[in-house]
Scaffold this active site. Structure first.
Site, PDB file in Angstrom:
ATOM      1  N   ASN A  18      40.462  31.824  52.734  1.00 33.64           N
ATOM      2  CA  ASN A  18      40.900  32.881  53.649  1.00 33.64           C
ATOM      3  C   ASN A  18      42.094  32.317  54.412  1.00 33.64           C
ATOM      4  O   ASN A  18      41.920  31.476  55.288  1.00 33.64           O
ATOM      5  CB  ASN A  18      39.753  33.249  54.603  1.00 33.64           C
ATOM      6  CG  ASN A  18      40.179  34.234  55.678  1.00 33.64           C
ATOM      7  OD1 ASN A  18      41.284  34.785  55.619  1.00 33.64           O
ATOM      8  ND2 ASN A  18      39.310  34.443  56.658  1.00 33.64           N
ATOM      9  N   TRP A  19      43.272  32.797  54.047  1.00 35.90           N
ATOM     10  CA  TRP A  19      44.482  32.262  54.683  1.00 35.90           C
ATOM     11  C   TRP A  19      44.687  32.822  56.094  1.00 35.90           C
ATOM     12  O   TRP A  19      45.562  32.368  56.827  1.00 35.90           O
ATOM     13  CB  TRP A  19      45.712  32.581  53.816  1.00 35.90           C
ATOM     14  CG  TRP A  19      45.900  31.629  52.667  1.00 35.90           C
ATOM     15  CD1 TRP A  19      44.969  30.759  52.162  1.00 35.90           C
ATOM     16  CD2 TRP A  19      47.089  31.445  51.877  1.00 35.90           C
ATOM     17  NE1 TRP A  19      45.512  30.049  51.110  1.00 35.90           N
ATOM     18  CE2 TRP A  19      46.807  30.450  50.914  1.00 35.90           C
ATOM     19  CE3 TRP A  19      48.355  32.023  51.881  1.00 35.90           C
ATOM     20  CZ2 TRP A  19      47.753  30.020  49.969  1.00 35.90           C
ATOM     21  CZ3 TRP A  19      49.293  31.607  50.946  1.00 35.90           C
ATOM     22  CH2 TRP A  19      48.999  30.608  49.997  1.00 35.90           C
ATOM     23  N   LYS A  20      43.908  33.838  56.474  1.00 34.20           N
ATOM     24  CA  LYS A  20      44.059  34.470  57.803  1.00 34.20           C
ATOM     25  C   LYS A  20      45.537  34.845  58.013  1.00 34.20           C
ATOM     26  O   LYS A  20      46.204  35.200  57.045  1.00 34.20           O
ATOM     27  CB  LYS A  20      43.507  33.552  58.898  1.00 34.20           C
ATOM     28  CG  LYS A  20      42.082  33.090  58.584  1.00 34.20           C
ATOM     29  CD  LYS A  20      41.390  32.406  59.719  1.00 34.20           C
ATOM     30  CE  LYS A  20      39.977  31.992  59.296  1.00 34.20           C
ATOM     31  NZ  LYS A  20      39.213  31.407  60.382  1.00 34.20           N
ATOM     32  N   HIS A  74      34.797  39.934  59.025  1.00 35.86           N
ATOM     33  CA  HIS A  74      35.010  38.564  59.515  1.00 35.86           C
ATOM     34  C   HIS A  74      34.838  38.562  61.034  1.00 35.86           C
ATOM     35  O   HIS A  74      35.205  39.531  61.711  1.00 35.86           O
ATOM     36  CB  HIS A  74      36.407  38.079  59.131  1.00 35.86           C
ATOM     37  CG  HIS A  74      36.585  36.617  59.362  1.00 35.86           C
ATOM     38  ND1 HIS A  74      36.815  36.097  60.617  1.00 35.86           N
ATOM     39  CD2 HIS A  74      36.517  35.560  58.519  1.00 35.86           C
ATOM     40  CE1 HIS A  74      36.889  34.777  60.516  1.00 35.86           C
ATOM     41  NE2 HIS A  74      36.716  34.427  59.259  1.00 35.86           N
ATOM     42  N   GLU A 103      36.499  37.267  63.263  1.00 38.17           N
ATOM     43  CA  GLU A 103      37.759  37.499  64.008  1.00 38.17           C
ATOM     44  C   GLU A 103      38.086  38.989  64.064  1.00 38.17           C
ATOM     45  O   GLU A 103      38.674  39.464  65.043  1.00 38.17           O
ATOM     46  CB  GLU A 103      38.890  36.675  63.368  1.00 38.17           C
ATOM     47  CG  GLU A 103      38.683  35.189  63.672  1.00 38.17           C
ATOM     48  CD  GLU A 103      39.198  34.223  62.622  1.00 38.17           C
ATOM     49  OE1 GLU A 103      39.978  34.630  61.750  1.00 38.17           O
ATOM     50  OE2 GLU A 103      38.785  33.042  62.672  1.00 38.17           O
ATOM     51  N   GLU A 155      29.031  32.668  58.304  1.00 41.22           N
ATOM     52  CA  GLU A 155      30.025  31.908  59.063  1.00 41.22           C
ATOM     53  C   GLU A 155      29.606  31.861  60.525  1.00 41.22           C
ATOM     54  O   GLU A 155      29.873  32.805  61.284  1.00 41.22           O
ATOM     55  CB  GLU A 155      31.400  32.579  58.950  1.00 41.22           C
ATOM     56  CG  GLU A 155      31.920  32.661  57.532  1.00 41.22           C
ATOM     57  CD  GLU A 155      33.445  32.670  57.484  1.00 41.22           C
ATOM     58  OE1 GLU A 155      33.996  31.804  56.799  1.00 41.22           O
ATOM     59  OE2 GLU A 155      34.069  33.505  58.148  1.00 41.22           O
ATOM     60  N   GLY A 211      36.937  26.918  62.568  1.00 44.80           N
ATOM     61  CA  GLY A 211      38.145  26.291  63.092  1.00 44.80           C
ATOM     62  C   GLY A 211      37.903  25.227  64.148  1.00 44.80           C
ATOM     63  O   GLY A 211      38.840  24.802  64.822  1.00 44.80           O
ATOM     64  N   SER A 255      34.567  25.441  59.036  1.00 42.17           N
ATOM     65  CA  SER A 255      34.938  24.017  58.980  1.00 42.17           C
ATOM     66  C   SER A 255      34.509  23.319  57.694  1.00 42.17           C
ATOM     67  O   SER A 255      34.110  22.146  57.718  1.00 42.17           O
ATOM     68  CB  SER A 255      34.401  23.279  60.212  1.00 42.17           C
ATOM     69  OG  SER A 255      35.009  23.798  61.390  1.00 42.17           O
TER      70      SER A 255
HETATM   71  P1  13P Z   1      37.757  27.331  58.963  1.00 36.98           P
HETATM   72  O1  13P Z   1      37.475  26.814  57.565  1.00 36.98           O
HETATM   73  O2  13P Z   1      39.182  27.125  59.372  1.00 36.98           O
HETATM   74  O3  13P Z   1      36.757  26.860  59.935  1.00 36.98           O
HETATM   75  O4  13P Z   1      37.605  28.936  58.881  1.00 36.98           O
HETATM   76  C1  13P Z   1      36.453  29.474  58.349  1.00 36.98           C
HETATM   77  C2  13P Z   1      36.656  30.930  58.186  1.00 36.98           C
HETATM   78  O5  13P Z   1      36.701  31.666  59.172  1.00 36.98           O
HETATM   79  C3  13P Z   1      36.843  31.465  56.821  1.00 36.98           C
HETATM   80  O6  13P Z   1      36.770  32.848  56.787  1.00 36.98           O
END
Ligand code: 13P
Length: 254
Positions: A12-14, A99, A101, A169, A175, A214
């Site tokens: 997931n590149w966000k 997600h 976020e 998650e 993160g 993470s």
């Molecule tokens: P990280 O791997 O940066 O913790 O992010 C996880 C995530 O939100 C994947 O969708």
């Protein structure tokens, strides 16, 4: 991992990446089978601005392209939103919905997430439905009940192992470099499998449940060795092809 389930390594590149990031995607496409073996699948969910080009780069590779969100409707007056059909038209095969976020930044409810999953199916996409508890919920001892509520509310009744992937998650692990203990991950995933079975019956036995939060090359092997952990959803480490492929290589010997 769960015997007989084909693992999925998902990136997931966000909100990261421009044209200059496309060589990373090419490296993922060309290195994936060597890293993960023939038995695994990959997907990289890129920003919508890169999806058309990602679809072309990944078209003949073992790695699919994916979107990060979709609107429930197939079209309409929704400025700035993207329909699942538009993602599919750009070459996406997957889309992440719910997600944390999105749930936080855009106040998406379980019902919103469920209607986005149905939109994904309508467009022929596989929905990656995300669930996970916050730090406060975990500290209050509510992790499993939060997950139960999210499965009940976010996973539509039509979910199958073919059209849906679940991603656990924990919000506090995203993160931050923090991860739950392997015992806690195994417990959460077993609980999710049981909740999915209550809702979907035997179909749940073959549904992939990914761990996200993470995931790094250094912890991937341990996390992916756990029962009911059928792959990973990777944020930060998916931006660097070498890290993504190192994580993918953790499923090779399984
Ligand atoms: P990280 O791997 O940066 O913790 O992010 C996880 C995530 O939100 C994947 O969708």
């Amino acid at each position: 991992m769960t015997p007989a389930i084909r693992p999925l390594i998902a990136g997931n590149w966000k909100m990261h990446g421009t044209s200059s990031s496309l060589p990373e995607l090419k490296a993922v496409a060309s290195g994936f089978t060597n890293a993960a073996g023939e038995g695994a699948e990959g997907v990289v969910c890129v920003p919508a601005t890169l999806l058309g080009r990602a679809g072309e780069i990944l078209a003949a590779s073992p790695v699919a392209a994916g979107g990060q969100d979709c609107h429930p409707a197939p079209n309409g007056a929704h400025t700035g939103d993207i329909a699942a059909e538009m993602l599919a038209d750009c070459g996406a095969r997957y889309v992440i919905v719910g997600h944390s976020e999105r749930r936080t930044d855009h106040h998406e409810s379980d019902a919103d997430v469920a209607s986005k999953a149905e939109a994904a199916w309508r467009a022929g996409l596989i929905a990656i439905i995300c669930v996970g508890e916050t730090k406060a919920q975990r500290e209050a001892g509510d992790t499993l009940s939060v997950l139960s509520g999210q499965i009940a509310g976010s996973v539509p009744a039509g979910a199958t192992a073919g059209n849906t992937v679940i991603a656990y998650e924990p919000v506090w692990a995203i993160g931050t470099g923090l991860t739950p203990t392997p015992e806690d991950v195994a417990k959460a995933h077993a609980h999710l499998r049981a909740e999915l079975k209550k809702k979907l019956g035997d179909e749940a036995n073959a549904m992939r449940i990914l761990y996200g939060g993470s995931v790094k090359p250094s912890n991937a092997a341990e996390l992916l060795s756990l029962l009911n952990v059928d792959g990973a959803l990777i944020g930060g480490a998916s931006l660097v092809a070498a890290d993504f492929l190192a994580i993918a290589s953790a499923v090779k010997s399984k």
